[in-house]
Design a protein around this motif. Structure first.
Motif, PDB file in Angstrom:
ATOM      1  N   ILE A  72       0.551  -1.382   0.057  1.00 50.35           N
ATOM      2  CA  ILE A  72      -0.104   0.036  -0.323  1.00 50.35           C
ATOM      3  C   ILE A  72       0.929   1.152  -0.318  1.00 50.35           C
ATOM      4  CG2 ILE A  72      -1.061   1.346   1.452  1.00 50.35           C
ATOM      5  CD1 ILE A  72      -2.801  -1.299   2.678  1.00 50.35           C
ATOM      6  N   LEU A  73       2.063   1.422   0.589  1.00 49.00           N
ATOM      7  CA  LEU A  73       2.634   2.832   0.610  1.00 49.00           C
ATOM      8  C   LEU A  73       3.882   2.380  -0.776  1.00 49.00           C
ATOM      9  CD1 LEU A  73       4.515   2.470   4.983  1.00 49.00           C
ATOM     10  CD2 LEU A  73       2.461   3.437   3.304  1.00 49.00           C
ATOM     11  N   ASP A  74       4.066   1.218  -1.002  1.00 49.19           N
ATOM     12  CA  ASP A  74       4.647   1.523  -2.440  1.00 49.19           C
ATOM     13  C   ASP A  74       3.765   2.207  -3.321  1.00 49.19           C
ATOM     14  OD1 ASP A  74       7.047   0.451  -1.389  1.00 49.19           O
ATOM     15  OD2 ASP A  74       6.695  -1.143  -2.033  1.00 49.19           O
ATOM     16  N   GLU A  75       2.479   1.868  -3.247  1.00 48.87           N
ATOM     17  CA  GLU A  75       1.128   1.742  -4.403  1.00 48.87           C
ATOM     18  C   GLU A  75       0.914   3.609  -4.267  1.00 48.87           C
ATOM     19  OE1 GLU A  75      -1.727  -0.101  -4.569  1.00 48.87           O
ATOM     20  OE2 GLU A  75      -0.847  -1.956  -5.710  1.00 48.87           O
ATOM     21  N   VAL A  76       0.943   4.386  -3.255  1.00 48.09           N
ATOM     22  CA  VAL A  76       0.915   5.360  -2.772  1.00 48.09           C
ATOM     23  C   VAL A  76       1.831   5.813  -3.032  1.00 48.09           C
ATOM     24  CG1 VAL A  76       0.937   7.142  -0.781  1.00 48.09           C
ATOM     25  CG2 VAL A  76      -0.806   5.197  -0.689  1.00 48.09           C
ATOM     26  N   ALA A  77       3.259   5.730  -2.642  1.00 44.54           N
ATOM     27  CA  ALA A  77       4.257   6.207  -2.986  1.00 44.54           C
ATOM     28  C   ALA A  77       4.812   6.414  -4.932  1.00 44.54           C
ATOM     29  CB  ALA A  77       5.584   5.663  -2.787  1.00 44.54           C
ATOM     30  N   GLU A  78       4.341   5.594  -4.999  1.00 42.35           N
ATOM     31  CA  GLU A  78       3.557   5.623  -6.839  1.00 42.35           C
ATOM     32  C   GLU A  78       3.124   6.790  -7.209  1.00 42.35           C
ATOM     33  OE1 GLU A  78       5.439   4.931  -9.601  1.00 42.35           O
ATOM     34  OE2 GLU A  78       6.957   3.313  -8.169  1.00 42.35           O
ATOM     35  N   ALA A  79       1.907   6.904  -6.950  1.00 44.09           N
ATOM     36  CA  ALA A  79       0.942   7.499  -7.526  1.00 44.09           C
ATOM     37  C   ALA A  79       1.647   9.046  -6.857  1.00 44.09           C
ATOM     38  CB  ALA A  79      -0.260   7.317  -6.453  1.00 44.09           C
ATOM     39  N   GLU A  80       2.077   9.660  -6.025  1.00 46.04           N
ATOM     40  CA  GLU A  80       2.296  11.105  -5.702  1.00 46.04           C
ATOM     41  C   GLU A  80       3.193  11.114  -6.934  1.00 46.04           C
ATOM     42  OE1 GLU A  80       4.287  10.328  -1.285  1.00 46.04           O
ATOM     43  OE2 GLU A  80       2.034  10.983  -0.978  1.00 46.04           O
TER      44      GLU A  80
END
Length: 304
Positions: A72-80
């Motif tokens: 989840i944190l990786d995907e948030v970082a990718e979205a940002e």
């Protein structure tokens, strides 16, 4: 409770091996770290961490939650990153599955180059010859060696490898040279256990006609390295991709057989789940591998 912040804190505690070190990494107090973890456990209704005076460790529930939380944190970082920067800003963990021999021989030398180019991307590489479900097992990218591509994933061809039927000079001296594919029924052959029909080899003639023959079996194996070793020792005939035996053919320690006949080529493919958005880190890796395998440092052909 800020649930995203709680995930970040929990992951930091596990990654850093303790509350105090996590607090230092997050520039907050140990009390805040303790509070976030306690609130997260209360919210979930389960204990995530075992705590002792010297260390923390994950519970069974914590292990499963940790992997999901990191994703989840990786995907948030990718979205940002996608919203605020170009592809060069890719970051987070990139999970890749690849075949064992090909991964060790031809992918492993590439990882340091990619890491130097993209220091914010964390590589998680798993090598296995077992066919995995990329979505079910949480991989972002798979490298496959295939004749037929994939019906389930988006694919991009990185390279082509030729299959070569061969034997050592010692085997040929002791057992003779097969003149036609049908002669292989009277020879000693290594068959590959993961092939759809291990005992049946398919050849293409000069006119493109297909010939299928059942071969004599000396050894079954699911390892290309094992098949290569047995052939080099003079115990059997094998067919292997030239990314594995190209050097042996050039050195003369293995000799191509059946001139005028060839085995179907295989493709080296990058696969990723079609139902998922192609993230910056996956796009970067696929482009990187495609460029690498079209470069002069990666020529494994056995001849030509």
């Amino acid at each position: 409770m800020d649930r995203l912040r709680a995930l970040e804190v929990f992951v930091a505690v596990v990654a850093r091996g303790g509350f105090a070190r996590a607090a230092d990494a997050l520039d907050t107090s140990p009390a805040n770290v303790t509070r976030y973890v306690a609130e997260l456990e209360a919210h979930l209704g389960t204990r995530l961490l075992h705590r002792t005076s010297r260390r923390v460790s994950l519970t069974e529930a914590g292990e499963a939650y940790y992997e999901r939380a990191r994703t989840i944190l990786d995907e948030v970082a990718e979205a940002e990153a996608a919203a605020t920067a170009s592809a060069s800003g890719a970051r987070g963990r990139l999970r890749i599955n690849a075949p064992l021999v090909f991964g060790a021989r031809h992918l492993a030398p590439l990882w340091p180059r990619f890491m130097a180019l993209h220091p914010e991307v964390e590589l998680d590489i798993a090598l296995t010859d077992r066919i995995v479900d990329l979505v079910e097992e949480g991989y972002d990218l798979g490298i496959r060696i295939s004749r037929g591509g994939s019906q389930h994933y988006v694919s991009r061809k990185l390279a082509t490898s030729h299959n070569v039927i061969c034997a050592s000079p010692d085997y040929i001296a002791r057992h003779g040279t097969p003149g036609t594919p049908a002669d292989l029924a009277r020879h000693r052959c290594v068959v590959y256990g993961y092939a759809p029909e291990p005992e049946t080899w398919t050849f293409l003639g000069a006119d493109g006609a297909e010939v299928r023959v059942r071969v004599g079996i000396r050894l079954r194996t699911n390892s290309g390295d094992t098949a290569r070793a047995v052939a080099l020792a003079g115990e059997a005939i094998t067919w292997q991709p030239d990314f594995l035996i190209g050097d042996d053919i050039r050195a003369g320690t293995l000799v191509p057989l059946l001139p005028g006949w060839r085995l179907p080529d295989i493709d080296i493919l990058a696969l990723y789940p079609s139902r998922r958005h192609l993230s910056a880190k996956v796009r970067l890796m696929v482009d990187f591998l495609a460029d690498a395998f079209h470069g002069p440092l990666h020529r494994w052909e056995a001849a030509g």
